[in-house]
Write a protein that holds these residues in place. Structure first.
Motif, PDB file in Angstrom:
ATOM      1  N   ASP A  84       0.817  -1.217   0.000  1.00  0.00           N
ATOM      2  CA  ASP A  84       0.000   0.000   0.000  1.00  0.00           C
ATOM      3  C   ASP A  84       0.849   1.265   0.000  1.00  0.00           C
ATOM      4  OD1 ASP A  84       0.818   0.553   2.633  1.00  0.00           O
ATOM      5  OD2 ASP A  84      -1.100  -0.033   3.522  1.00  0.00           O
ATOM      6  N   GLN A  85       0.161   2.421   0.040  1.00  0.00           N
ATOM      7  CA  GLN A  85       0.841   3.712  -0.051  1.00  0.00           C
ATOM      8  C   GLN A  85       1.752   3.987   1.143  1.00  0.00           C
ATOM      9  OE1 GLN A  85      -2.639   3.565   0.175  1.00  0.00           O
ATOM     10  NE2 GLN A  85      -3.139   4.592   2.082  1.00  0.00           N
ATOM     11  N   ASP A  86       1.630   3.165   2.200  1.00  0.00           N
ATOM     12  CA  ASP A  86       2.519   3.326   3.350  1.00  0.00           C
ATOM     13  C   ASP A  86       3.663   2.328   3.307  1.00  0.00           C
ATOM     14  OD1 ASP A  86       1.055   5.446   4.552  1.00  0.00           O
ATOM     15  OD2 ASP A  86      -0.421   3.990   5.262  1.00  0.00           O
ATOM     16  N   GLY A  87       3.750   1.565   2.208  1.00  0.00           N
ATOM     17  CA  GLY A  87       4.825   0.583   2.081  1.00  0.00           C
ATOM     18  C   GLY A  87       4.535  -0.697   2.849  1.00  0.00           C
ATOM     19  N   LEU A 119     -12.624   2.028  -1.046  1.00  0.00           N
ATOM     20  CA  LEU A 119     -12.185   2.283  -2.422  1.00  0.00           C
ATOM     21  C   LEU A 119     -10.747   1.816  -2.561  1.00  0.00           C
ATOM     22  CD1 LEU A 119     -13.624   5.917  -2.695  1.00  0.00           C
ATOM     23  CD2 LEU A 119     -14.736   3.768  -3.344  1.00  0.00           C
ATOM     24  N   LEU A 120     -10.472   1.107  -3.638  1.00  0.00           N
ATOM     25  CA  LEU A 120      -9.144   0.540  -3.843  1.00  0.00           C
ATOM     26  C   LEU A 120      -8.656   0.876  -5.248  1.00  0.00           C
ATOM     27  CD1 LEU A 120      -7.087  -1.331  -2.356  1.00  0.00           C
ATOM     28  CD2 LEU A 120      -8.164  -3.256  -3.539  1.00  0.00           C
ATOM     29  N   SER A 121      -7.633   1.732  -5.318  1.00  0.00           N
ATOM     30  CA  SER A 121      -7.005   2.064  -6.608  1.00  0.00           C
ATOM     31  C   SER A 121      -5.750   1.220  -6.738  1.00  0.00           C
ATOM     32  CB  SER A 121      -6.648   3.554  -6.664  1.00  0.00           C
ATOM     33  OG  SER A 121      -7.822   4.342  -6.699  1.00  0.00           O
ATOM     34  N   VAL A 122      -5.743   0.359  -7.749  1.00  0.00           N
ATOM     35  CA  VAL A 122      -4.639  -0.579  -7.939  1.00  0.00           C
ATOM     36  C   VAL A 122      -3.767  -0.081  -9.092  1.00  0.00           C
ATOM     37  CG1 VAL A 122      -4.003  -2.964  -8.467  1.00  0.00           C
ATOM     38  CG2 VAL A 122      -6.116  -2.485  -7.193  1.00  0.00           C
ATOM     39  N   SER A 172      -7.656   3.346  -0.455  1.00  0.00           N
ATOM     40  CA  SER A 172      -6.260   2.890  -0.455  1.00  0.00           C
ATOM     41  C   SER A 172      -5.705   2.860  -1.873  1.00  0.00           C
ATOM     42  CB  SER A 172      -6.155   1.472   0.118  1.00  0.00           C
ATOM     43  OG  SER A 172      -6.663   1.428   1.424  1.00  0.00           O
ATOM     44  N   PHE A 173      -4.432   3.172  -1.977  1.00  0.00           N
ATOM     45  CA  PHE A 173      -3.694   3.024  -3.235  1.00  0.00           C
ATOM     46  C   PHE A 173      -2.707   1.896  -3.020  1.00  0.00           C
ATOM     47  CE2 PHE A 173      -5.504   7.115  -3.664  1.00  0.00           C
ATOM     48  CZ  PHE A 173      -5.619   7.349  -5.024  1.00  0.00           C
ATOM     49  N   VAL A 174      -2.727   0.921  -3.928  1.00  0.00           N
ATOM     50  CA  VAL A 174      -1.866  -0.251  -3.774  1.00  0.00           C
ATOM     51  C   VAL A 174      -1.239  -0.618  -5.116  1.00  0.00           C
ATOM     52  CG1 VAL A 174      -3.239  -1.189  -1.847  1.00  0.00           C
ATOM     53  CG2 VAL A 174      -3.756  -1.904  -4.196  1.00  0.00           C
TER      54      VAL A 174
END
Length: 194
Positions: A33-36, A89-92, A119-121
């Motif tokens: 994820d965007q936090d690593g 919401l999940l942006s892959v 989340s951005f993953v």
């Protein structure tokens, strides 16, 4: 070599990937994820999940940036009603080379993404390509420049048990349409107090 007509499910089928059918379980997938941090689709179980596939450096305003704007509008509406729809919401990103956690985090901040809702993953490129193909996403990268990516658009609504409820093709869908489908699905699923 196979000649594939443009559009439809042909690219996914030609690659040997099975399309996930509506009503079928979506296979779990591991992400960063965007936090690593390592996460997976199953981490969102219990929430309905709206998944879209993007890359942050996409130059086409009607493609990834439109998906980002649609998700931002959905997030605003979910927040307005206290997220009674229990949605995430999940942006892959299918461009892990460029979309490192740091880049995704900056992108999320620009869009005002609330990590509790959106989340951005990304993940292993080949794994993400294979997983996204199940939704009918077709991705091709130029051999001379892997940042030159041609892709179609698919957005998917998964119920709280990670079953595929709906696929939205292209960029014609609206945030209101997805939220209405989310609300209808919550009622049908008998999930209120269940």
């Amino acid at each position: 070599p196979l000649a594939v007509a443009d559009g439809g499910a042909a690219p996914a089928a030609a690659s040997g990937f099975e399309l996930i059918k509506t009503g079928a379980p979506v296979p779990d997938q591991t992400f960063v994820d965007q936090d690593g941090k390592s996460t997976s689709l199953s981490a969102f179980r219990g929430d309905a999940v709206v998944v879209t596939f993007i890359y942050t450096s996409c130059p086409m305003p009607n493609f990834c940036p439109r998906m980002d704007q649609n998700f931002a509008k959905m997030q605003a509406k979910l927040k307005e009603n206290g997220n009674i729809l229990k949605a995430h919401l999940l942006s892959v990103s299918f461009d892990p080379q460029i979309d490192t956690p740091k880049v995704m985090k900056e992108h999320a901040a620009k869009l005002g993404a609330d990590p509790r809702l959106w989340s951005f993953v990304t993940g292993d490129r080949d794994e993400i390509d294979k997983w996204s193909a199940g939704f009918g996403v077709s991705i091709s990268r130029a051999t001379n420049d892997p940042r030159d990516i041609t892709h179609n658009l698919r957005t998917a609504l998964l119920d709280s048990h990670a079953t595929l409820a709906q696929i939205y093709t292209g960029n014609e869908w609206t945030p209101d349409q997805v939220l209405a489908d989310l609300a209808a699905q919550r009622l049908e699923g008998g999930e209120v107090g269940g």
